[in-house]
Design a protein around this motif. Structure first.
Motif, PDB file in Angstrom:
ATOM      1  N   SER A 145     -50.052 -43.952  -0.433  1.00 46.37           N
ATOM      2  CA  SER A 145     -50.415 -43.634   0.952  1.00 46.37           C
ATOM      3  C   SER A 145     -49.240 -43.739   1.919  1.00 46.37           C
ATOM      4  O   SER A 145     -49.433 -43.974   3.116  1.00 46.37           O
ATOM      5  N   VAL A 146     -48.026 -43.576   1.417  1.00 50.61           N
ATOM      6  CA  VAL A 146     -46.820 -43.562   2.244  1.00 50.61           C
ATOM      7  C   VAL A 146     -46.018 -42.317   1.878  1.00 50.61           C
ATOM      8  O   VAL A 146     -45.740 -42.068   0.702  1.00 50.61           O
ATOM      9  N   VAL A 147     -45.637 -41.541   2.882  1.00 48.96           N
ATOM     10  CA  VAL A 147     -44.831 -40.338   2.652  1.00 48.96           C
ATOM     11  C   VAL A 147     -43.364 -40.766   2.517  1.00 48.96           C
ATOM     12  O   VAL A 147     -42.809 -41.440   3.401  1.00 48.96           O
ATOM     13  N   VAL A 148     -42.741 -40.378   1.403  1.00 49.62           N
ATOM     14  CA  VAL A 148     -41.416 -40.871   1.029  1.00 49.62           C
ATOM     15  C   VAL A 148     -40.451 -39.691   0.924  1.00 49.62           C
ATOM     16  O   VAL A 148     -40.825 -38.622   0.422  1.00 49.62           O
ATOM     17  N   LEU A 149     -39.227 -39.923   1.376  1.00 50.17           N
ATOM     18  CA  LEU A 149     -38.131 -38.963   1.179  1.00 50.17           C
ATOM     19  C   LEU A 149     -37.282 -39.463   0.020  1.00 50.17           C
ATOM     20  O   LEU A 149     -36.732 -40.566   0.071  1.00 50.17           O
ATOM     21  N   GLU A 150     -37.202 -38.645  -1.009  1.00 47.48           N
ATOM     22  CA  GLU A 150     -36.490 -39.060  -2.221  1.00 47.48           C
ATOM     23  C   GLU A 150     -34.975 -39.112  -1.983  1.00 47.48           C
ATOM     24  O   GLU A 150     -34.432 -38.273  -1.258  1.00 47.48           O
ATOM     25  N   PRO A 151     -34.261 -40.101  -2.564  1.00 44.55           N
ATOM     26  CA  PRO A 151     -32.794 -40.127  -2.420  1.00 44.55           C
ATOM     27  C   PRO A 151     -32.150 -38.877  -2.997  1.00 44.55           C
ATOM     28  O   PRO A 151     -32.745 -38.150  -3.804  1.00 44.55           O
ATOM     29  N   ALA A 152     -30.920 -38.636  -2.565  1.00 49.72           N
ATOM     30  CA  ALA A 152     -30.204 -37.435  -3.013  1.00 49.72           C
ATOM     31  C   ALA A 152     -30.019 -37.461  -4.528  1.00 49.72           C
ATOM     32  O   ALA A 152     -29.684 -38.499  -5.109  1.00 49.72           O
ATOM     33  N   SER A 153     -30.220 -36.313  -5.167  1.00 50.28           N
ATOM     34  CA  SER A 153     -30.094 -36.218  -6.624  1.00 50.28           C
ATOM     35  C   SER A 153     -28.630 -36.224  -7.048  1.00 50.28           C
ATOM     36  O   SER A 153     -27.712 -36.139  -6.219  1.00 50.28           O
ATOM     37  N   ARG A 154     -28.421 -36.310  -8.358  1.00 57.50           N
ATOM     38  CA  ARG A 154     -27.051 -36.333  -8.895  1.00 57.50           C
ATOM     39  C   ARG A 154     -26.334 -35.011  -8.618  1.00 57.50           C
ATOM     40  O   ARG A 154     -25.153 -34.998  -8.282  1.00 57.50           O
ATOM     41  N   ALA A 155     -27.048 -33.894  -8.754  1.00 56.77           N
ATOM     42  CA  ALA A 155     -26.445 -32.582  -8.475  1.00 56.77           C
ATOM     43  C   ALA A 155     -26.022 -32.473  -7.008  1.00 56.77           C
ATOM     44  O   ALA A 155     -24.974 -31.908  -6.692  1.00 56.77           O
ATOM     45  N   THR A 156     -26.827 -33.038  -6.116  1.00 56.50           N
ATOM     46  CA  THR A 156     -26.490 -33.016  -4.683  1.00 56.50           C
ATOM     47  C   THR A 156     -25.240 -33.829  -4.408  1.00 56.50           C
ATOM     48  O   THR A 156     -24.362 -33.401  -3.648  1.00 56.50           O
ATOM     49  N   MET A 157     -25.127 -35.006  -5.017  1.00 56.20           N
ATOM     50  CA  MET A 157     -23.965 -35.866  -4.783  1.00 56.20           C
ATOM     51  C   MET A 157     -22.699 -35.248  -5.363  1.00 56.20           C
ATOM     52  O   MET A 157     -21.616 -35.347  -4.766  1.00 56.20           O
ATOM     53  N   LEU A 158     -22.807 -34.592  -6.517  1.00 57.35           N
ATOM     54  CA  LEU A 158     -21.634 -33.931  -7.102  1.00 57.35           C
ATOM     55  C   LEU A 158     -21.150 -32.790  -6.209  1.00 57.35           C
ATOM     56  O   LEU A 158     -19.941 -32.612  -6.010  1.00 57.35           O
ATOM     57  N   GLU A 159     -22.091 -32.016  -5.670  1.00 56.66           N
ATOM     58  CA  GLU A 159     -21.718 -30.934  -4.752  1.00 56.66           C
ATOM     59  C   GLU A 159     -21.081 -31.494  -3.485  1.00 56.66           C
ATOM     60  O   GLU A 159     -20.115 -30.925  -2.952  1.00 56.66           O
ATOM     61  N   LYS A 160     -21.585 -32.604  -3.014  1.00 60.31           N
ATOM     62  CA  LYS A 160     -21.030 -33.232  -1.806  1.00 60.31           C
ATOM     63  C   LYS A 160     -19.588 -33.667  -2.041  1.00 60.31           C
ATOM     64  O   LYS A 160     -18.694 -33.394  -1.239  1.00 60.31           O
ATOM     65  N   HIS A 161     -19.324 -34.363  -3.167  1.00 57.93           N
ATOM     66  CA  HIS A 161     -17.968 -34.831  -3.468  1.00 57.93           C
ATOM     67  C   HIS A 161     -17.012 -33.658  -3.679  1.00 57.93           C
ATOM     68  O   HIS A 161     -15.837 -33.724  -3.285  1.00 57.93           O
ATOM     69  N   ALA A 162     -17.491 -32.573  -4.292  1.00 55.86           N
ATOM     70  CA  ALA A 162     -16.631 -31.409  -4.518  1.00 55.86           C
ATOM     71  C   ALA A 162     -16.223 -30.768  -3.189  1.00 55.86           C
ATOM     72  O   ALA A 162     -15.062 -30.396  -2.992  1.00 55.86           O
TER      73      ALA A 162
END
Length: 255
Positions: A145-162
């Motif tokens: 009963s709580v709406v949650v925002l999932e942490p950034a995925s591994r693919a997202t973090m790799l794209e960010k670092h690149a």
């Protein structure tokens, strides 16, 4: 929502804005399961998503998800009314309606990228597992009963670092400009390189001689000047006091 969780969600959405170009109002693509679960919990879907992403939203739903709600029993009337209030996303599945899983996948994953910058609100675990491999997809779901925002995925973090590493890189011309030198073209570089090779072939480099270094000039005793030469070693010592006394005696005799 607790202040710590709100700060974490705000920071995460700010990352999506900087790296992947998300802007408010966020386009939130909602599936049929998310609408039905939040309606059963008597939650306002739009307000719950706004609190989660910490910003304005534009809720959207596909035609296939609305058909999924129509195919259920008459208890889904309230859910259908909520779905109709959202903006309709054209999925292109007019002739053959697909399942919400396939429909959402085709709308979001466009050549391995989240081209339209959708925030996805879904209760389907299989869909969330698939979208984690696509960089730049914020995932929202309800947990206890709580709406949650999932942490950034591994693919997202790799794209960010690149992207960060590519922005921090400096080209050769930029390095020459920063150092105050004129940028050299490829043809000039080849000519200067050929001249340098010819000079190196004609004049071999001199090797530096390794050996003991001289003493510190500040610690060396100063040499005596030529106006006051040192007495020879064989000469007897001079009695300065006696010589001065003899000069005084001679002066007295003259008077």
């Amino acid at each position: 929502m607790r202040q710590k969780r709100a700060k974490t969600y705000r920071k995460l959405m700010h990352t999506y804005q900087l790296v992947f170009g998300f802007r408010e109002p966020y386009q939130v693509l909602v599936d049929s399961d998310f609408i039905s679960d939040l309606t059963k919990s008597k939650m306002d879907i739009t307000a719950a998503i706004k609190r989660t992403v910490q910003g304005d939203i534009k809720p959207m739903i596909t035609q296939c998800c609305i058909r999924q709600l129509y195919s259920r029993s008459q208890e889904a009337k309230q859910e259908i009314q909520i779905a109709k209030s959202f903006e309709r996303r054209r999925c292109g599945h007019i002739d053959e309606a697909k399942s919400p899983l396939e429909c959402m996948q085709s709308c979001i994953n466009v050549n391995g990228k989240n081209k339209h910058r959708y925030v996805v609100a879904t209760q389907n675990t299989e869909l969330r597992d698939h979208l984690r491999s696509v960089p730049g997809v914020p995932l929202i779901y309800m947990k206890r009963s709580v709406v949650v925002l999932e942490p950034a995925s591994r693919a997202t973090m790799l794209e960010k670092h690149a992207k960060e590493s590519s922005q921090m890189g400096v080209s050769k011309e930029e390095k020459q400009i920063l150092s105050g030198k004129r940028p050299v073209s490829e043809s000039e570089g080849e000519e200067t390189g050929n001249e340098a090779t010819e000079n190196t072939e004609e004049q071999p480099k001199k090797k530096k001689r390794k050996g003991p270094k001289g003493p510190n000039p500040l610690s060396v005793r100063k040499k005596k000047s030529a106006s006051h030469p040192a007495p020879p070693e064989d000469s007897p010592p001079v009695n300065i006091i006696g010589a001065v006394g003899q000069r005084k005696r001679h002066r007295r005799k003259r008077h």
